[in-house]
Write a protein that holds these residues in place. Structure first.
Motif, mmCIF file in Angstrom:
data_model
loop_
_atom_site.group_PDB
_atom_site.id
_atom_site.type_symbol
_atom_site.label_atom_id
_atom_site.label_comp_id
_atom_site.label_asym_id
_atom_site.label_seq_id
_atom_site.Cartn_x
_atom_site.Cartn_y
_atom_site.Cartn_z
ATOM 1 N N ARG A 128 0.842 -1.199 0.000
ATOM 2 C CA ARG A 128 0.000 0.000 0.000
ATOM 3 C C ARG A 128 0.876 1.248 0.000
ATOM 4 N NH1 ARG A 128 -5.272 0.009 3.492
ATOM 5 N NH2 ARG A 128 -5.773 -1.248 1.673
ATOM 6 N N VAL A 129 0.424 2.272 -0.715
ATOM 7 C CA VAL A 129 1.148 3.542 -0.766
ATOM 8 C C VAL A 129 0.955 4.268 0.560
ATOM 9 C CG1 VAL A 129 1.367 5.767 -1.925
ATOM 10 C CG2 VAL A 129 0.872 3.703 -3.261
ATOM 11 N N ILE A 130 2.062 4.635 1.205
ATOM 12 C CA ILE A 130 1.983 5.322 2.494
ATOM 13 C C ILE A 130 2.642 6.697 2.458
ATOM 14 C CG2 ILE A 130 1.818 3.202 3.843
ATOM 15 C CD1 ILE A 130 4.797 3.408 4.424
ATOM 16 N N GLY A 131 3.201 7.076 1.321
ATOM 17 C CA GLY A 131 3.820 8.397 1.214
ATOM 18 C C GLY A 131 4.011 8.776 -0.247
ATOM 19 N N THR A 140 8.425 10.439 -6.324
ATOM 20 C CA THR A 140 8.516 9.103 -5.730
ATOM 21 C C THR A 140 7.275 8.820 -4.888
ATOM 22 O OG1 THR A 140 9.642 9.904 -3.733
ATOM 23 C CG2 THR A 140 11.034 9.239 -5.593
ATOM 24 N N ILE A 141 7.098 7.543 -4.574
ATOM 25 C CA ILE A 141 6.109 7.129 -3.588
ATOM 26 C C ILE A 141 6.788 6.180 -2.608
ATOM 27 C CG2 ILE A 141 4.113 7.391 -5.110
ATOM 28 C CD1 ILE A 141 4.150 4.344 -5.526
ATOM 29 N N THR A 142 6.218 6.057 -1.429
ATOM 30 C CA THR A 142 6.715 5.116 -0.417
ATOM 31 C C THR A 142 5.644 4.057 -0.196
ATOM 32 O OG1 THR A 142 7.961 6.881 0.657
ATOM 33 C CG2 THR A 142 7.603 4.861 1.925
ATOM 34 N N ILE A 143 6.048 2.800 -0.179
ATOM 35 C CA ILE A 143 5.102 1.707 0.018
ATOM 36 C C ILE A 143 5.454 0.939 1.286
ATOM 37 C CG2 ILE A 143 4.574 1.495 -2.427
ATOM 38 C CD1 ILE A 143 6.517 -0.815 -2.614
ATOM 39 N N ASP A 144 4.476 0.190 1.822
ATOM 40 C CA ASP A 144 4.645 -0.437 3.135
ATOM 41 C C ASP A 144 5.187 -1.861 3.098
ATOM 42 O OD1 ASP A 144 2.482 -1.778 2.106
ATOM 43 O OD2 ASP A 144 1.145 -1.411 3.820
ATOM 44 N N VAL A 145 5.928 -2.213 2.034
ATOM 45 C CA VAL A 145 6.613 -3.506 1.989
ATOM 46 C C VAL A 145 8.083 -3.254 1.695
ATOM 47 C CG1 VAL A 145 4.632 -4.937 1.368
ATOM 48 C CG2 VAL A 145 5.909 -3.781 -0.429
ATOM 49 N N GLY A 146 8.947 -4.085 2.281
ATOM 50 C CA GLY A 146 10.375 -3.885 2.110
ATOM 51 C C GLY A 146 11.132 -5.210 2.092
ATOM 52 N N MET A 158 4.333 -2.157 -10.271
ATOM 53 C CA MET A 158 3.182 -1.983 -11.147
ATOM 54 C C MET A 158 1.948 -1.567 -10.371
ATOM 55 S SD MET A 158 3.384 -5.203 -13.802
ATOM 56 C CE MET A 158 2.240 -4.407 -14.939
ATOM 57 N N GLY A 159 1.082 -0.798 -11.052
ATOM 58 C CA GLY A 159 -0.267 -0.582 -10.572
ATOM 59 C C GLY A 159 -1.179 -1.600 -11.229
ATOM 60 N N ALA A 160 -2.483 -1.371 -11.143
ATOM 61 C CA ALA A 160 -3.422 -2.342 -11.690
ATOM 62 C C ALA A 160 -3.421 -2.366 -13.220
ATOM 63 C CB ALA A 160 -4.833 -2.044 -11.190
ATOM 64 N N ALA A 161 -2.861 -1.322 -13.874
ATOM 65 C CA ALA A 161 -2.938 -1.253 -15.332
ATOM 66 C C ALA A 161 -1.601 -0.989 -16.000
ATOM 67 C CB ALA A 161 -3.942 -0.181 -15.753
ATOM 68 N N GLY A 162 -0.501 -1.162 -15.299
ATOM 69 C CA GLY A 162 0.782 -0.981 -15.953
ATOM 70 C C GLY A 162 1.906 -0.600 -15.003
ATOM 71 N N VAL A 163 3.113 -0.485 -15.573
ATOM 72 C CA VAL A 163 4.322 -0.156 -14.812
ATOM 73 C C VAL A 163 4.271 1.291 -14.345
ATOM 74 C CG1 VAL A 163 6.830 0.076 -14.961
ATOM 75 C CG2 VAL A 163 5.689 -1.864 -16.060
ATOM 76 N N ILE A 164 4.698 1.529 -13.107
ATOM 77 C CA ILE A 164 4.743 2.908 -12.606
ATOM 78 C C ILE A 164 6.153 3.342 -12.231
ATOM 79 C CG2 ILE A 164 2.382 2.825 -11.750
ATOM 80 C CD1 ILE A 164 3.737 2.605 -8.892
ATOM 81 N N LYS A 266 -0.495 9.229 -9.316
ATOM 82 C CA LYS A 266 -1.035 10.161 -8.321
ATOM 83 C C LYS A 266 -2.286 9.633 -7.639
ATOM 84 C CE LYS A 266 0.868 14.395 -10.322
ATOM 85 N NZ LYS A 266 0.585 15.752 -10.836
ATOM 86 N N SER A 267 -2.994 8.719 -8.273
ATOM 87 C CA SER A 267 -4.213 8.171 -7.673
ATOM 88 C C SER A 267 -4.017 6.758 -7.126
ATOM 89 C CB SER A 267 -5.344 8.160 -8.712
ATOM 90 O OG SER A 267 -4.994 7.347 -9.819
ATOM 91 N N LEU A 268 -2.777 6.274 -7.178
ATOM 92 C CA LEU A 268 -2.512 4.909 -6.719
ATOM 93 C C LEU A 268 -2.640 4.785 -5.205
ATOM 94 C CD1 LEU A 268 0.544 3.524 -8.703
ATOM 95 C CD2 LEU A 268 -1.776 2.637 -8.688
ATOM 96 N N GLU A 269 -3.217 3.684 -4.769
ATOM 97 C CA GLU A 269 -3.255 3.349 -3.351
ATOM 98 C C GLU A 269 -2.629 1.990 -3.082
ATOM 99 O OE1 GLU A 269 -6.829 4.211 -1.115
ATOM 100 O OE2 GLU A 269 -7.613 5.378 -2.790
ATOM 101 N N ASP A 270 -2.651 1.104 -4.077
ATOM 102 C CA ASP A 270 -2.094 -0.239 -3.928
ATOM 103 C C ASP A 270 -1.231 -0.553 -5.137
ATOM 104 O OD1 ASP A 270 -3.772 -1.383 -1.509
ATOM 105 O OD2 ASP A 270 -5.195 -0.391 -2.846
ATOM 106 N N VAL A 271 -0.118 -1.255 -4.915
ATOM 107 C CA VAL A 271 0.813 -1.599 -5.987
ATOM 108 C C VAL A 271 1.287 -3.030 -5.814
ATOM 109 C CG1 VAL A 271 1.607 0.790 -6.211
ATOM 110 C CG2 VAL A 271 2.838 -0.797 -4.700
ATOM 111 N N THR A 272 1.990 -3.526 -6.825
ATOM 112 C CA THR A 272 2.631 -4.839 -6.757
ATOM 113 C C THR A 272 4.096 -4.691 -7.126
ATOM 114 O OG1 THR A 272 0.623 -6.077 -7.279
ATOM 115 C CG2 THR A 272 2.707 -7.163 -7.729
#
Length: 288
Positions: A128-131, A140-146, A158-164, A266-272
């Motif tokens: 999940r995007v946390i920053g 940049t964005i910060t995500i909660d997995v490391g 990636m987001g739900a529709a492509g590479v970010i 900018k609208s992402l909340e979840d990534v892979t």
């Protein structure tokens, strides 16, 4: 005497009238019981029910209005403690509805990620995007997995529709992802239709450009752009976006090709975060 005669005659006739009515009623009941559902008495009954149905509806509506009015009067006459309790219950219900909507939207986002994983046969971990940081020099964005989840620097995200973008800094419980729109980013890319290779780069103006395409290659608006996998910086064959503008013509070494990403960071909340992917089937198995 005439007066007495007129007042006593109805009294003598009333028993006869009553008996006659009873006899007629018994006869009609017997006929009704013996005839079919299409008989004359059943038809009369249906016609009467149809005629009085609107009156029943009006009566029900009137009852509802009376009940609503009664509730309004009861609320108006309620003491302050009761009103406070009702307001609290209303706020709780609103909060529950809002929470349910959040759960629904989250389920949709996760379903989108799952569909993307299935389409590209992706192995990875979701986060999940946390920053976020969207200044011109640092997108940049910060995500909660490391690293504790298997993430390392340089992995495709990636987001739900492509590479970010890709991971650039990794801690045990979080990671920083440099977006493709960042001026310092660069991803080896390929145009799906003609297999022309180039580099996708970010810019200070927030646009993504496809560069290093041979001058003799025709590029059209709508061309799909994928990661090529060259250099190992990104997993091969993943969707980046499509060409939305071409400034210049084939043969023009200075033409500018603008690519719009399929996923808005900018609208992402979840990534892979992608560990591996088998894109041969989805991309037709062509060589880059």
């Amino acid at each position: 005497m005439a007066l007495n005669f007129q007042t006593q005659e109805p009294a003598r006739r009333s028993p006869l009238v009553l008996i006659a009515c009873l006899v007629v009623s018994l006869v009609l009941m017997t006929i009704y019981a013996r005839e079919s559902s299409e008989g004359p008495l059943h038809s009369v009954q249906a016609a009467v029910e149809t005629a009085v149905a609107p009156l029943g509806f009006i009566g029900a509506t009137g009852d509802a209005l009376v009940n609503d009015a009664s509730d309004a009067v009861a609320n108006a006459s309620a003491d302050p403690d009761t009103l406070t309790a009702l307001q609290e219950q209303n706020e709780e219900l609103r909060a529950m509805v809002a929470q349910a909507e959040e759960y629904r939207l989250e389920a949709e986002r996760l379903q989108g990620l799952l569909a993307m994983k299935d389409a590209y046969h992706v192995e990875g971990v979701s986060g999940r995007v946390i920053g976020r940081s969207y200044d011109a020099w640092n997108q940049t964005i910060t995500i909660d997995v490391g690293s504790s989840s298997g993430v390392s620097s340089g992995m495709t995200v990636m987001g739900a529709a492509g590479v970010i973008g890709q991971t650039v800094e990794v801690a045990p419980g979080s990671s920083t992802v440099r977006l493709l729109s960042d001026p310092r980013s660069g991803a080896a890319a390929i145009i799906q239709s003609n297999r022309a290779e180039g580099i996708v780069r970010g810019s200070l103006d927030g646009l993504i450009y496809l560069e290093n395409i041979s001058a003799d290659v025709a590029v059209s608006v709508g061309d799909v752009v994928l990661t090529s996998g060259l250099g190992g910086s990104y997993v091969r064959g993943l969707l980046i976006g499509e060409v939305v503008r071409v400034d210049g013509n084939p043969g023009d070494a200075t033409r500018r090709i603008v690519v719009a990403q399929n996923t808005s960071a900018k609208s992402l909340e979840d990534v892979t975060v992608v560990f591996d992917a088998d894109t041969q089937a989805t991309q037709g198995g062509g060589d880059s």
